[in-house]
Design a protein around this motif. Structure first.
Motif, short mmCIF file in Angstrom:
data_model
loop_
_atom_site.label_atom_id
_atom_site.label_comp_id
_atom_site.label_asym_id
_atom_site.label_seq_id
_atom_site.Cartn_x
_atom_site.Cartn_y
_atom_site.Cartn_z
N HIS A 1 0.82 -1.20 0.00
CA HIS A 1 0.00 0.00 0.00
C HIS A 1 0.86 1.27 0.00
O HIS A 1 0.55 2.22 -0.70
CB HIS A 1 -0.94 0.03 1.21
N PHE A 2 1.93 1.26 0.80
CA PHE A 2 2.77 2.47 0.84
C PHE A 2 3.44 2.72 -0.51
O PHE A 2 3.42 3.84 -1.01
CB PHE A 2 3.85 2.38 1.93
N LYS A 3 4.03 1.69 -1.08
CA LYS A 3 4.72 1.86 -2.36
C LYS A 3 3.77 2.32 -3.45
O LYS A 3 4.09 3.21 -4.24
CB LYS A 3 5.44 0.57 -2.76
N ARG A 4 2.60 1.74 -3.50
CA ARG A 4 1.62 2.16 -4.50
C ARG A 4 1.15 3.59 -4.20
O ARG A 4 1.03 4.42 -5.11
CB ARG A 4 0.44 1.19 -4.53
N GLY A 5 0.91 3.88 -2.94
CA GLY A 5 0.49 5.23 -2.56
C GLY A 5 1.55 6.26 -2.91
O GLY A 5 1.23 7.33 -3.45
N TYR A 6 2.80 5.95 -2.61
CA TYR A 6 3.88 6.90 -2.91
C TYR A 6 4.04 7.09 -4.42
O TYR A 6 4.25 8.21 -4.88
CB TYR A 6 5.20 6.42 -2.29
N THR A 7 3.94 6.00 -5.17
CA THR A 7 4.02 6.10 -6.63
C THR A 7 2.89 6.98 -7.16
O THR A 7 3.13 7.87 -7.99
CB THR A 7 3.96 4.70 -7.27
N ASN A 8 1.68 6.75 -6.67
CA ASN A 8 0.56 7.60 -7.10
C ASN A 8 0.76 9.04 -6.68
O ASN A 8 0.41 9.97 -7.43
CB ASN A 8 -0.76 7.06 -6.55
N PHE A 9 1.33 9.26 -5.51
CA PHE A 9 1.63 10.62 -5.06
C PHE A 9 2.60 11.30 -6.02
O PHE A 9 2.40 12.44 -6.41
CB PHE A 9 2.21 10.57 -3.64
N LYS A 10 3.65 10.59 -6.39
CA LYS A 10 4.68 11.17 -7.29
C LYS A 10 4.14 11.49 -8.67
O LYS A 10 4.59 12.43 -9.31
CB LYS A 10 5.88 10.24 -7.40
N VAL A 11 3.17 10.71 -9.15
CA VAL A 11 2.60 10.98 -10.48
C VAL A 11 1.31 11.81 -10.37
O VAL A 11 0.55 11.92 -11.33
CB VAL A 11 2.38 9.69 -11.30
N GLN A 16 -5.93 8.31 -5.49
CA GLN A 16 -5.51 6.93 -5.29
C GLN A 16 -4.47 6.84 -4.17
O GLN A 16 -4.50 5.92 -3.35
CB GLN A 16 -4.92 6.34 -6.59
N ALA A 17 -3.56 7.80 -4.13
CA ALA A 17 -2.53 7.81 -3.09
C ALA A 17 -3.18 7.97 -1.72
O ALA A 17 -2.81 7.28 -0.76
CB ALA A 17 -1.54 8.95 -3.33
N LEU A 18 -4.16 8.84 -1.63
CA LEU A 18 -4.86 9.07 -0.36
C LEU A 18 -5.49 7.78 0.17
O LEU A 18 -5.39 7.47 1.36
CB LEU A 18 -5.93 10.16 -0.56
N ALA A 19 -6.11 7.03 -0.72
CA ALA A 19 -6.75 5.78 -0.31
C ALA A 19 -5.71 4.79 0.23
O ALA A 19 -5.94 4.14 1.26
CB ALA A 19 -7.51 5.17 -1.48
N ASP A 20 -4.58 4.67 -0.45
CA ASP A 20 -3.54 3.74 0.02
C ASP A 20 -2.95 4.19 1.35
O ASP A 20 -2.75 3.36 2.25
CB ASP A 20 -2.43 3.60 -1.04
#
Length: 187
Positions: A1-11, A16-20
């Motif tokens: 969840h963190f890695k996906r959230g951080y990736t979504n944050f960066k892009v 989506q990042a908020l949900a993760d």
């Protein structure tokens, strides 16, 4: 969840990042506090100040984020118009942030909060701190505010200098600055 959230944050896929980040921010994993910070930051960006404030306050004693969150907390209180909260929260932490890059801005928030509550004498040292430590980001409005605080406590020579920096354009701020400048010079 963190890695996906951080990736979504960066892009910049913030929803989506908020949900993760929301999924793990309250847990006990190694990523919980970092997720809470990014969650709060996204809420702050989205102007969901209460949700952001709740998370930032939880992080205020965290050894990684304790130096970062005071600015956000102070700014949220300020944007909510909770000037007494700004003064009560930010004043005690100013000494520890004074020499950071956010220190002068925290000083400005405190000074502006005193100004907005009509306590001009108390506002002056903080407005002066901002004037002296952040000359590149200072605006005509900042100069006017400091000048008006000087004016209200009868420090007319100081008011004159600050009103002179505020006159600028032919707008309402400029007209008010010219008026008060003239009044100060007559006195």
């Amino acid at each position: 969840h963190f890695k996906r959230g951080y990736t979504n944050f960066k892009v910049e896929k913030f929803d989506q990042a908020l949900a993760d980040f929301a999924t793990i921010k309250s847990g006990t994993s190694a990523y919980a506090t970092t997720s809470a910070y990014y969650y709060a930051h996204i809420q702050y960006q989205n102007k969901n100040y209460e949700a952001a404030l709740e998370e930032f306050l939880k992080l205020s004693n965290d050894e990684v984020f304790a130096s970062i969150v005071p600015f956000y907390i102070s700014q949220i209180y300020y944007m909510q118009g909770k000037y007494e909260n700004v003064i009560g929260y930010a004043q005690p932490i100013l000494d520890s942030t004074r020499n950071s890059k956010r220190g002068p801005e925290i000083g400005r928030l405190i000074g502006d909060s005193y100004y907005n509550t009509g306590r001009y004498q108390e506002a002056i040292p903080y407005l002066e701190l901002y004037r002296d430590k952040a000359p590149r980001t200072r605006t005509r409005e900042d100069d006017y505010q400091l000048a008006f605080a000087y004016f209200k406590v009868n420090k007319l020579p100081e008011a004159i200098l600050s009103f002179q920096r505020a006159v600028g354009d032919q707008d309402a701020l400029g007209q008010s600055a010219w008026y008060h400048l003239g009044w100060c010079q007559l006195q």
